[in-house]
Design a protein around this motif. Structure first.
Motif, PDB file in Angstrom:
ATOM      1  N   GLU A  26      61.588  68.424  32.626  1.00 30.10           N
ATOM      2  CA  GLU A  26      60.289  67.815  32.342  1.00 30.10           C
ATOM      3  C   GLU A  26      60.040  66.603  33.237  1.00 30.10           C
ATOM      4  O   GLU A  26      58.964  66.460  33.828  1.00 30.10           O
ATOM      5  CB  GLU A  26      60.230  67.406  30.869  1.00 30.10           C
ATOM      6  CG  GLU A  26      58.916  66.769  30.471  1.00 30.10           C
ATOM      7  CD  GLU A  26      58.875  66.367  29.009  1.00 30.10           C
ATOM      8  OE1 GLU A  26      57.864  65.752  28.612  1.00 30.10           O
ATOM      9  OE2 GLU A  26      59.841  66.662  28.272  1.00 30.10           O
ATOM     10  N   LEU A  27      61.033  65.747  33.350  1.00 32.95           N
ATOM     11  CA  LEU A  27      60.866  64.507  34.112  1.00 32.95           C
ATOM     12  C   LEU A  27      60.809  64.761  35.617  1.00 32.95           C
ATOM     13  O   LEU A  27      59.973  64.183  36.321  1.00 32.95           O
ATOM     14  CB  LEU A  27      61.997  63.533  33.775  1.00 32.95           C
ATOM     15  CG  LEU A  27      61.961  62.967  32.349  1.00 32.95           C
ATOM     16  CD1 LEU A  27      63.278  62.290  32.005  1.00 32.95           C
ATOM     17  CD2 LEU A  27      60.801  61.996  32.189  1.00 32.95           C
ATOM     18  N   PHE A  28      61.682  65.620  36.120  1.00 29.12           N
ATOM     19  CA  PHE A  28      61.693  65.904  37.561  1.00 29.12           C
ATOM     20  C   PHE A  28      60.371  66.514  38.010  1.00 29.12           C
ATOM     21  O   PHE A  28      59.858  66.204  39.088  1.00 29.12           O
ATOM     22  CB  PHE A  28      62.833  66.856  37.926  1.00 29.12           C
ATOM     23  CG  PHE A  28      64.217  66.258  37.821  1.00 29.12           C
ATOM     24  CD1 PHE A  28      64.415  64.898  37.715  1.00 29.12           C
ATOM     25  CD2 PHE A  28      65.341  67.090  37.850  1.00 29.12           C
ATOM     26  CE1 PHE A  28      65.694  64.363  37.626  1.00 29.12           C
ATOM     27  CE2 PHE A  28      66.620  66.564  37.762  1.00 29.12           C
ATOM     28  CZ  PHE A  28      66.799  65.202  37.645  1.00 29.12           C
ATOM     29  N   THR A  29      59.834  67.435  37.199  1.00 30.55           N
ATOM     30  CA  THR A  29      58.600  68.100  37.604  1.00 30.55           C
ATOM     31  C   THR A  29      57.376  67.219  37.385  1.00 30.55           C
ATOM     32  O   THR A  29      56.356  67.396  38.053  1.00 30.55           O
ATOM     33  CB  THR A  29      58.409  69.433  36.848  1.00 30.55           C
ATOM     34  OG1 THR A  29      58.477  69.197  35.431  1.00 30.55           O
ATOM     35  CG2 THR A  29      59.489  70.437  37.239  1.00 30.55           C
ATOM     36  N   ALA A  30      57.468  66.263  36.466  1.00 26.83           N
ATOM     37  CA  ALA A  30      56.320  65.407  36.170  1.00 26.83           C
ATOM     38  C   ALA A  30      56.240  64.192  37.079  1.00 26.83           C
ATOM     39  O   ALA A  30      55.163  63.815  37.526  1.00 26.83           O
ATOM     40  CB  ALA A  30      56.368  64.958  34.713  1.00 26.83           C
ATOM     41  N   GLN A  31      57.402  63.579  37.365  1.00 29.17           N
ATOM     42  CA  GLN A  31      57.353  62.323  38.111  1.00 29.17           C
ATOM     43  C   GLN A  31      58.238  62.300  39.345  1.00 29.17           C
ATOM     44  O   GLN A  31      58.282  61.309  40.058  1.00 29.17           O
ATOM     45  CB  GLN A  31      57.729  61.157  37.189  1.00 29.17           C
ATOM     46  CG  GLN A  31      59.151  61.201  36.651  1.00 29.17           C
ATOM     47  CD  GLN A  31      59.407  60.137  35.590  1.00 29.17           C
ATOM     48  OE1 GLN A  31      58.525  59.818  34.786  1.00 29.17           O
ATOM     49  NE2 GLN A  31      60.594  59.563  35.586  1.00 29.17           N
ATOM     50  N   GLY A  32      58.942  63.409  39.608  1.00 27.78           N
ATOM     51  CA  GLY A  32      59.779  63.485  40.796  1.00 27.78           C
ATOM     52  C   GLY A  32      61.237  63.173  40.502  1.00 27.78           C
ATOM     53  O   GLY A  32      61.561  62.534  39.495  1.00 27.78           O
ATOM     54  N   TYR A  33      62.085  63.636  41.392  1.00 30.22           N
ATOM     55  CA  TYR A  33      63.538  63.448  41.228  1.00 30.22           C
ATOM     56  C   TYR A  33      63.939  62.003  41.467  1.00 30.22           C
ATOM     57  O   TYR A  33      64.635  61.391  40.655  1.00 30.22           O
ATOM     58  CB  TYR A  33      64.263  64.385  42.193  1.00 30.22           C
ATOM     59  CG  TYR A  33      65.754  64.189  42.255  1.00 30.22           C
ATOM     60  CD1 TYR A  33      66.572  64.668  41.245  1.00 30.22           C
ATOM     61  CD2 TYR A  33      66.349  63.545  43.345  1.00 30.22           C
ATOM     62  CE1 TYR A  33      67.948  64.501  41.299  1.00 30.22           C
ATOM     63  CE2 TYR A  33      67.712  63.373  43.418  1.00 30.22           C
ATOM     64  CZ  TYR A  33      68.511  63.854  42.388  1.00 30.22           C
ATOM     65  OH  TYR A  33      69.874  63.672  42.446  1.00 30.22           O
TER      66      TYR A  33
END
Length: 214
Positions: A26-33
């Protein structure tokens, strides 16, 4: 068993390790790695930050797992289809459908992680993706054995690229539902591969059966 949770979370049916992967997806796809910390992942998963290291070596290990999860099922399906006695065109359609459906299913667009600059340094993921691309090429060879090698290589790359285009299509909030998009993608990929429109209905009918059997 496992590390205790930092906060109470509604029962999801996921193990703590799976919760970490879901939170990271969720976090990687929403705000980047790069913009995501292990602290944020832990908070989203409902565990202590230190507990992440019970399941993963670090943030790179989590990203590697997510990337590989977008390829391994399709590669397993491809290898099974390569050994099937069914007509090659229907086997290729089934692979395109299953691969596209995997990439456009699930709550998060994990295929978008391919676009991260960091993705290039994950060797196992790149090897799996290359092996999957080779399976596409092998099936296309069986579909169009008379094509010159250079043209066949180009078409194989195009077929593979058509399937992976669902990653970009899925970024649009109005994208079609996964099943519809997977079928349309498989049809488009087969046309690129040289299957005539008149042959496509029969190819698709058997391809659906092969895709469902996997």
């Amino acid at each position: 068993m496992g590390r205790p949770r930092a906060v109470a979370r509604p029962a999801s049916g996921l193990s703590p390790r799976e919760e970490v992967l879901a939170a990271a997806a969720e976090l990687f796809t929403a705000q980047g790695y790069s913009a995501t910390s292990t602290r944020e992942i832990a908070e989203r998963a409902g565990i202590r930050q230190a507990s992440i290291y019970h399941y993963f070596k670090g943030k790179e290990d989590i990203l590697a797992e997510l990337l590989e999860s977008t390829v391994r099922p399709s590669l397993e399906a491809a290898r099974a289809l390569l050994g099937s006695p069914a007509p090659a065109a229907s086997r290729l359609w089934a692979l395109c459908h299953r691969d596209a459906r995997l990439l456009c299913s699930g709550p998060h667009n994990l295929g978008a992680l391919y676009l991260l600059p960091e993705a290039d340094r994950f060797g196992v993921f790149q090897e799996l993706r290359s092996a999957l691309r080779d399976c596409y090429a092998d099936l296309l060879t069986a579909v169009a054995p008379g094509l010159p090698q250079a043209e066949r290589a180009v078409r194989a790359q195009l077929v593979f690229s058509v399937v992976e285009s669902v990653i970009l299509i899925r970024r649009d909030a109005s994208a079609p539902v996964p099943g519809t998009l997977a079928e349309a993608t498989a049809d488009a990929a087969l046309r690129v591969g040289g299957v005539a429109d008149g042959e496509l209905p029969a190819v698709r009918d058997l391809g659906r059966t092969l895709a469902a059997d996997g």
